[in-house]
Design a protein around this motif. Structure first.
Motif, short mmCIF file in Angstrom:
data_model
loop_
_atom_site.label_atom_id
_atom_site.label_comp_id
_atom_site.label_asym_id
_atom_site.label_seq_id
_atom_site.Cartn_x
_atom_site.Cartn_y
_atom_site.Cartn_z
N ALA A 61 0.84 -1.21 0.00
CA ALA A 61 0.00 0.00 0.00
C ALA A 61 0.87 1.25 0.00
O ALA A 61 0.58 2.22 -0.71
CB ALA A 61 -0.93 -0.01 1.21
N GLY A 62 1.94 1.24 0.76
CA GLY A 62 2.85 2.39 0.78
C GLY A 62 3.60 2.54 -0.54
O GLY A 62 3.74 3.63 -1.08
N ARG A 63 4.05 1.43 -1.08
CA ARG A 63 4.80 1.45 -2.34
C ARG A 63 3.95 1.93 -3.50
O ARG A 63 4.45 2.54 -4.45
CB ARG A 63 5.34 0.04 -2.63
N ASN A 64 2.65 1.70 -3.44
CA ASN A 64 1.76 2.09 -4.53
C ASN A 64 1.12 3.46 -4.34
O ASN A 64 0.19 3.80 -5.07
CB ASN A 64 0.68 1.02 -4.71
N ALA A 65 1.60 4.23 -3.40
CA ALA A 65 1.08 5.58 -3.20
C ALA A 65 1.44 6.47 -4.39
O ALA A 65 2.49 6.27 -5.03
CB ALA A 65 1.65 6.18 -1.92
N PRO A 66 0.59 7.44 -4.70
CA PRO A 66 0.95 8.40 -5.75
C PRO A 66 2.26 9.11 -5.41
O PRO A 66 2.57 9.33 -4.24
CB PRO A 66 -0.21 9.40 -5.74
N SER A 67 3.00 9.44 -6.45
CA SER A 67 4.31 10.06 -6.27
C SER A 67 4.42 11.29 -7.15
O SER A 67 4.07 11.24 -8.33
CB SER A 67 5.39 9.04 -6.66
N PRO A 68 4.92 12.41 -6.61
CA PRO A 68 5.09 13.62 -7.43
C PRO A 68 5.96 13.32 -8.65
O PRO A 68 7.09 12.84 -8.51
CB PRO A 68 5.78 14.61 -6.49
N GLY A 69 5.43 13.58 -9.83
CA GLY A 69 6.19 13.34 -11.06
C GLY A 69 6.56 11.88 -11.25
O GLY A 69 7.47 11.57 -12.00
N ASN A 70 5.87 10.97 -10.55
CA ASN A 70 6.16 9.54 -10.61
C ASN A 70 7.61 9.22 -10.25
O ASN A 70 8.20 8.27 -10.77
CB ASN A 70 5.77 8.94 -11.95
N ARG A 72 16.23 15.78 -8.46
CA ARG A 72 16.43 15.79 -9.92
C ARG A 72 15.13 16.11 -10.65
O ARG A 72 15.15 16.70 -11.73
CB ARG A 72 16.98 14.44 -10.39
N LYS A 73 14.00 15.76 -10.06
CA LYS A 73 12.71 15.97 -10.72
C LYS A 73 12.10 17.33 -10.37
O LYS A 73 11.55 18.00 -11.23
CB LYS A 73 11.74 14.84 -10.34
N VAL A 74 12.17 17.73 -9.10
CA VAL A 74 11.44 18.92 -8.67
C VAL A 74 12.33 20.07 -8.20
O VAL A 74 11.82 21.12 -7.82
CB VAL A 74 10.40 18.58 -7.57
N TRP A 120 12.48 22.33 -4.29
CA TRP A 120 11.34 21.96 -3.45
C TRP A 120 11.38 20.50 -3.03
O TRP A 120 10.42 19.97 -2.48
CB TRP A 120 10.03 22.22 -4.21
N SER A 121 12.48 19.83 -3.26
CA SER A 121 12.53 18.37 -3.09
C SER A 121 12.14 17.90 -1.70
O SER A 121 11.41 16.92 -1.57
CB SER A 121 13.91 17.84 -3.46
N GLU A 122 12.61 18.57 -0.66
CA GLU A 122 12.31 18.07 0.69
C GLU A 122 10.80 18.12 0.97
O GLU A 122 10.25 17.20 1.56
CB GLU A 122 13.08 18.86 1.74
N ARG A 123 10.15 19.17 0.53
CA ARG A 123 8.69 19.25 0.72
C ARG A 123 7.98 18.11 0.00
O ARG A 123 7.06 17.51 0.52
CB ARG A 123 8.14 20.58 0.21
N PHE A 124 8.42 17.83 -1.22
CA PHE A 124 7.81 16.75 -1.98
C PHE A 124 8.13 15.38 -1.36
O PHE A 124 7.30 14.47 -1.41
CB PHE A 124 8.24 16.79 -3.45
#
Length: 178
Positions: free
Chosen positions: A32-41, A86-88, A91-95
């Motif tokens: 369930a944790g692994r399948n959580a939505p992720s910012p920018g995948n 690398r993706k965001v 703001w990385s820590e917030r994400f």
């Protein structure tokens, strides 16, 4: 039970039963944790499952909650800060914390459906926890979730009524019950 009922019945515990949580159930919670939505995948999350009594006792001291030591299983939720950066960018820590929070909620909901209560800890000394669990420096501890069977689950009621927190079209335009 439907998903909304599970959300409303989400429980924590004051006293854990001295009962092991089956690995198959822990696996479902992790999924369930692994399948959580992720910012920018980005999917920056990793998990450390802690079952050792001595380690749980040490963790309970760091996070300041005796229930961590009483629970048979705690899961440390980590985020790979560099992967997220690398993706965001800045703001990385917030994400990282946002992604971790979503995973925690997913994990707690699945645990509830399995008859397991949980507590969520955040705002603890991440460096101390990382040291205890030999977490590499690029990984950011974002949450600790402890799971236990209990004879007396503790439900939480919303602090505010819907008309105090939800508005239509503009802030302050309250939702009415009619």
């Amino acid at each position: 039970m439907n998903s909304f009922d599970t959300i409303k019945s989400l429980s924590s515990f004051k006293v854990a039963r001295d009962e092991v949580i089956e690995r198959k159930k822990v696996g479902r919670i992790l999924e369930a944790g692994r399948n959580a939505p992720s910012p920018g995948n980005v999917q920056s999350l990793e998990f450390v499952v802690v079952e050792d009594d001595h380690t749980l006792e040490d963790l309970s001291q760091v996070v300041g909650d005796h229930r961590v030591a009483e629970a048979p299983v705690s899961i440390l939720v980590l985020s790979d800060r560099s992967r997220m950066e690398r993706k965001v960018g800045d703001w990385s820590e917030r994400f990282c914390f946002a992604e971790g929070s979503i995973a925690v909620q997913n994990m707690r909901l699945v645990a509830e459906e399995l008859g397991i209560s949980s507590i969520w800890k955040s705002g603890f000394d991440g460096e101390a926890v990382s040291g205890q669990l030999k977490v590499p420096g690029e990984k950011l501890p974002v949450a600790l979730v402890s799971f236990a069977y209990t004879d007396n689950p503790v439900s939480s009621e919303p602090s505010f009524g819907m008309n105090q927190v939800a508005f239509y079209d503009e802030y302050g335009h309250q939702v009415s019950s009619s």
